[in-house]
Write a protein that holds these residues in place. Structure first.
Motif, PDB file in Angstrom:
ATOM      1  N   ALA A   6       0.888  -1.321   0.088  1.00 17.04           N
ATOM      2  CA  ALA A   6      -0.123   0.101  -0.185  1.00 17.04           C
ATOM      3  C   ALA A   6       0.809   1.195  -0.108  1.00 17.04           C
ATOM      4  CB  ALA A   6      -0.920  -0.105   1.266  1.00 17.04           C
ATOM      5  N   ALA A   7       2.154   1.158   0.501  1.00 15.87           N
ATOM      6  CA  ALA A   7       2.983   2.324   0.532  1.00 15.87           C
ATOM      7  C   ALA A   7       3.725   2.747  -0.832  1.00 15.87           C
ATOM      8  CB  ALA A   7       3.989   2.324   1.759  1.00 15.87           C
ATOM      9  N   LEU A   8       3.756   1.604  -1.690  1.00 12.22           N
ATOM     10  CA  LEU A   8       4.209   2.025  -2.975  1.00 12.22           C
ATOM     11  C   LEU A   8       3.618   3.130  -3.747  1.00 12.22           C
ATOM     12  CD1 LEU A   8       4.634  -1.857  -3.695  1.00 12.22           C
ATOM     13  CD2 LEU A   8       6.384  -0.566  -3.141  1.00 12.22           C
ATOM     14  N   PRO A   9       4.577   3.577  -4.560  1.00 20.64           N
ATOM     15  CA  PRO A   9       4.054   4.470  -5.652  1.00 20.64           C
ATOM     16  C   PRO A   9       2.699   3.754  -6.418  1.00 20.64           C
ATOM     17  CG  PRO A   9       6.243   4.603  -5.911  1.00 20.64           C
ATOM     18  CD  PRO A   9       5.855   3.314  -4.958  1.00 20.64           C
ATOM     19  N   GLN A  10       1.804   4.687  -6.860  1.00 19.23           N
ATOM     20  CA  GLN A  10       0.539   3.865  -7.239  1.00 19.23           C
ATOM     21  C   GLN A  10       0.611   3.106  -8.645  1.00 19.23           C
ATOM     22  OE1 GLN A  10      -2.444   7.006  -8.772  1.00 19.23           O
ATOM     23  NE2 GLN A  10      -3.782   5.423  -9.497  1.00 19.23           N
ATOM     24  N   GLY A  11       1.554   3.381  -9.597  1.00 15.94           N
ATOM     25  CA  GLY A  11       1.663   2.513 -10.767  1.00 15.94           C
ATOM     26  C   GLY A  11       2.262   1.424 -10.294  1.00 15.94           C
ATOM     27  N   GLN A  12       3.322   1.316  -9.470  1.00 18.13           N
ATOM     28  CA  GLN A  12       4.048  -0.041  -8.811  1.00 18.13           C
ATOM     29  C   GLN A  12       2.977  -0.744  -8.061  1.00 18.13           C
ATOM     30  OE1 GLN A  12       7.627   1.339  -6.920  1.00 18.13           O
ATOM     31  NE2 GLN A  12       8.314   2.278  -8.742  1.00 18.13           N
ATOM     32  N   ARG A  13       2.149  -0.122  -7.348  1.00 24.37           N
ATOM     33  CA  ARG A  13       1.404  -0.615  -6.456  1.00 24.37           C
ATOM     34  C   ARG A  13       0.196  -1.418  -7.288  1.00 24.37           C
ATOM     35  NH1 ARG A  13      -0.486   3.170  -3.856  1.00 24.37           N
ATOM     36  NH2 ARG A  13      -2.304   3.575  -4.943  1.00 24.37           N
ATOM     37  N   GLU A  14      -0.213  -0.859  -8.409  1.00 22.77           N
ATOM     38  CA  GLU A  14      -1.560  -1.460  -9.137  1.00 22.77           C
ATOM     39  C   GLU A  14      -1.086  -2.668  -9.941  1.00 22.77           C
ATOM     40  OE1 GLU A  14      -3.735   2.572 -10.520  1.00 22.77           O
ATOM     41  OE2 GLU A  14      -2.065   1.972 -11.630  1.00 22.77           O
ATOM     42  N   VAL A  15       0.238  -2.511 -10.462  1.00 28.77           N
ATOM     43  CA  VAL A  15       0.785  -3.594 -11.115  1.00 28.77           C
ATOM     44  C   VAL A  15       0.985  -4.860 -10.351  1.00 28.77           C
ATOM     45  CG1 VAL A  15       3.177  -4.520 -12.224  1.00 28.77           C
ATOM     46  CG2 VAL A  15       2.185  -2.483 -13.003  1.00 28.77           C
ATOM     47  N   ILE A  16       1.620  -4.535  -9.069  1.00 34.01           N
ATOM     48  CA  ILE A  16       1.904  -5.756  -8.222  1.00 34.01           C
ATOM     49  C   ILE A  16       0.542  -6.436  -7.564  1.00 34.01           C
ATOM     50  CG2 ILE A  16       2.781  -6.433  -5.612  1.00 34.01           C
ATOM     51  CD1 ILE A  16       4.982  -4.494  -6.477  1.00 34.01           C
ATOM     52  N   GLU A  17      -0.216  -5.708  -7.413  1.00 30.42           N
ATOM     53  CA  GLU A  17      -1.591  -5.994  -6.846  1.00 30.42           C
ATOM     54  C   GLU A  17      -2.437  -6.856  -7.893  1.00 30.42           C
ATOM     55  OE1 GLU A  17      -3.662  -2.393  -5.640  1.00 30.42           O
ATOM     56  OE2 GLU A  17      -3.071  -2.592  -3.756  1.00 30.42           O
ATOM     57  N   LEU A  18      -2.255  -6.516  -9.180  1.00 30.67           N
ATOM     58  CA  LEU A  18      -3.038  -7.406 -10.227  1.00 30.67           C
ATOM     59  C   LEU A  18      -2.179  -8.400 -10.558  1.00 30.67           C
ATOM     60  CD1 LEU A  18      -4.173  -4.312 -12.590  1.00 30.67           C
ATOM     61  CD2 LEU A  18      -5.545  -6.001 -11.247  1.00 30.67           C
ATOM     62  N   THR A  37       3.228  -4.335 -22.115  1.00 29.60           N
ATOM     63  CA  THR A  37       3.863  -5.349 -21.412  1.00 29.60           C
ATOM     64  C   THR A  37       5.118  -4.851 -20.864  1.00 29.60           C
ATOM     65  OG1 THR A  37       2.678  -6.995 -22.625  1.00 29.60           O
ATOM     66  CG2 THR A  37       4.375  -7.690 -21.361  1.00 29.60           C
ATOM     67  N   THR A  38       6.000  -4.166 -21.661  1.00 32.22           N
ATOM     68  CA  THR A  38       7.590  -3.722 -20.991  1.00 32.22           C
ATOM     69  C   THR A  38       7.308  -2.913 -20.028  1.00 32.22           C
ATOM     70  OG1 THR A  38       8.386  -3.964 -23.269  1.00 32.22           O
ATOM     71  CG2 THR A  38       9.571  -2.927 -21.815  1.00 32.22           C
ATOM     72  N   ALA A  39       6.249  -1.765 -20.086  1.00 30.06           N
ATOM     73  CA  ALA A  39       6.228  -0.904 -18.974  1.00 30.06           C
ATOM     74  C   ALA A  39       5.560  -1.593 -17.668  1.00 30.06           C
ATOM     75  CB  ALA A  39       5.209   0.356 -19.545  1.00 30.06           C
ATOM     76  N   VAL A  40       4.602  -2.682 -17.847  1.00 27.00           N
ATOM     77  CA  VAL A  40       4.361  -3.106 -16.720  1.00 27.00           C
ATOM     78  C   VAL A  40       5.327  -3.932 -16.022  1.00 27.00           C
ATOM     79  CG1 VAL A  40       2.829  -5.167 -16.024  1.00 27.00           C
ATOM     80  CG2 VAL A  40       1.895  -3.362 -17.675  1.00 27.00           C
ATOM     81  N   ALA A  44       6.665  -3.703 -12.412  1.00 28.54           N
ATOM     82  CA  ALA A  44       6.891  -4.701 -11.437  1.00 28.54           C
ATOM     83  C   ALA A  44       8.065  -4.741 -10.763  1.00 28.54           C
ATOM     84  CB  ALA A  44       6.296  -6.011 -12.068  1.00 28.54           C
ATOM     85  N   HIS A  45       9.347  -4.909 -11.482  1.00 28.72           N
ATOM     86  CA  HIS A  45      10.543  -4.868 -11.206  1.00 28.72           C
ATOM     87  C   HIS A  45      10.912  -3.775 -10.234  1.00 28.72           C
ATOM     88  CE1 HIS A  45      14.991  -5.523 -11.151  1.00 28.72           C
ATOM     89  NE2 HIS A  45      15.137  -4.481 -11.229  1.00 28.72           N
ATOM     90  N   ARG A  46      10.492  -2.740 -10.546  1.00 29.28           N
ATOM     91  CA  ARG A  46      10.938  -1.469  -9.517  1.00 29.28           C
ATOM     92  C   ARG A  46      10.047  -1.733  -8.159  1.00 29.28           C
ATOM     93  NH1 ARG A  46      11.334   3.357 -13.767  1.00 29.28           N
ATOM     94  NH2 ARG A  46      13.222   2.779 -14.662  1.00 29.28           N
ATOM     95  N   GLY A  47       8.796  -2.155  -8.336  1.00 28.32           N
ATOM     96  CA  GLY A  47       8.045  -2.184  -7.308  1.00 28.32           C
ATOM     97  C   GLY A  47       8.454  -3.418  -6.417  1.00 28.32           C
ATOM     98  N   TYR A  48       8.717  -4.444  -6.865  1.00 29.03           N
ATOM     99  CA  TYR A  48       9.193  -5.825  -6.305  1.00 29.03           C
ATOM    100  C   TYR A  48      10.775  -5.425  -5.398  1.00 29.03           C
ATOM    101  CZ  TYR A  48       5.753  -8.751  -8.112  1.00 29.03           C
ATOM    102  OH  TYR A  48       4.310  -9.376  -8.406  1.00 29.03           O
ATOM    103  N   GLU A  49      11.621  -4.580  -5.976  1.00 26.35           N
ATOM    104  CA  GLU A  49      12.772  -4.293  -5.554  1.00 26.35           C
ATOM    105  C   GLU A  49      12.641  -3.290  -4.134  1.00 26.35           C
ATOM    106  OE1 GLU A  49      16.078  -4.857  -6.056  1.00 26.35           O
ATOM    107  OE2 GLU A  49      15.350  -6.388  -7.497  1.00 26.35           O
ATOM    108  N   PRO A  79       8.597 -12.334  -4.907  1.00 23.84           N
ATOM    109  CA  PRO A  79       9.484 -12.949  -6.077  1.00 23.84           C
ATOM    110  C   PRO A  79      10.736 -12.070  -6.054  1.00 23.84           C
ATOM    111  CG  PRO A  79       7.587 -11.697  -6.754  1.00 23.84           C
ATOM    112  CD  PRO A  79       7.376 -11.694  -5.388  1.00 23.84           C
ATOM    113  N   SER A  80      11.738 -13.073  -6.380  1.00 22.92           N
ATOM    114  CA  SER A  80      12.884 -12.238  -6.456  1.00 22.92           C
ATOM    115  C   SER A  80      13.216 -11.625  -7.606  1.00 22.92           C
ATOM    116  CB  SER A  80      14.200 -13.315  -6.363  1.00 22.92           C
ATOM    117  OG  SER A  80      14.038 -14.534  -7.506  1.00 22.92           O
ATOM    118  N   HIS A  81      12.245 -12.039  -8.770  1.00 23.54           N
ATOM    119  CA  HIS A  81      12.260 -11.165 -10.129  1.00 23.54           C
ATOM    120  C   HIS A  81      10.995 -11.146 -10.663  1.00 23.54           C
ATOM    121  CE1 HIS A  81      12.821 -10.626 -14.390  1.00 23.54           C
ATOM    122  NE2 HIS A  81      13.782  -9.679 -13.796  1.00 23.54           N
ATOM    123  N   PRO A  82      10.362 -10.192 -11.061  1.00 18.42           N
ATOM    124  CA  PRO A  82       8.880 -10.400 -11.639  1.00 18.42           C
ATOM    125  C   PRO A  82       8.807 -11.561 -12.439  1.00 18.42           C
ATOM    126  CG  PRO A  82       9.762  -8.074 -11.993  1.00 18.42           C
ATOM    127  CD  PRO A  82      11.001  -9.072 -11.396  1.00 18.42           C
TER     128      PRO A  82
END
Length: 94
Positions: A6-18, A37-40, A44-49, A79-82
């Motif tokens: 929930a504390a992630l930036p919106q774009g990262q949060r949306e991707v990780i939630e979905l 797909t590349t942007a997603v 995801a990578h930045r959000g998971y990091e 996950p260690s990587h998206p």
């Protein structure tokens, strides 16, 4: 974990939630969000990091207080990587 997400930036949060919580493939997430797909995958990578860093810091704080030992390896449920488990979380790579 949910609070950290929930504390992630919106774009990262949306991707990780979905992707992670709803189990959607990156292509499906992109279609929902109107992104490539590349942007997603980048989000995801930045959000998971960021999520891993937040959870490690949280875990280290509790270890200093004697609550639990710090584990600098993989964090359960993150996950260690998206694409570590393929396009869908928990699935086997094709």
């Amino acid at each position: 974990v949910r609070r950290a997400v929930a504390a992630l930036p919106q774009g990262q949060r949306e991707v990780i939630e979905l992707h992670w919580f709803e189990g959607l493939a990156f292509q499906e997430v992109g279609a929902i969000l109107g992104a490539s797909t590349t942007a997603v995958k980048v989000r995801a990578h930045r959000g998971y990091e960021r999520l891993r860093a937040t959870l490690r810091a949280h875990r280290s704080q509790h270890a200093r207080k004697g609550a639990a030992p710090a584990n600098h390896g993989a964090l359960p449920g993150v996950p260690s990587h998206p694409e570590a488990a393929g396009e869908r979380p928990g699935s086997s790579p094709a």
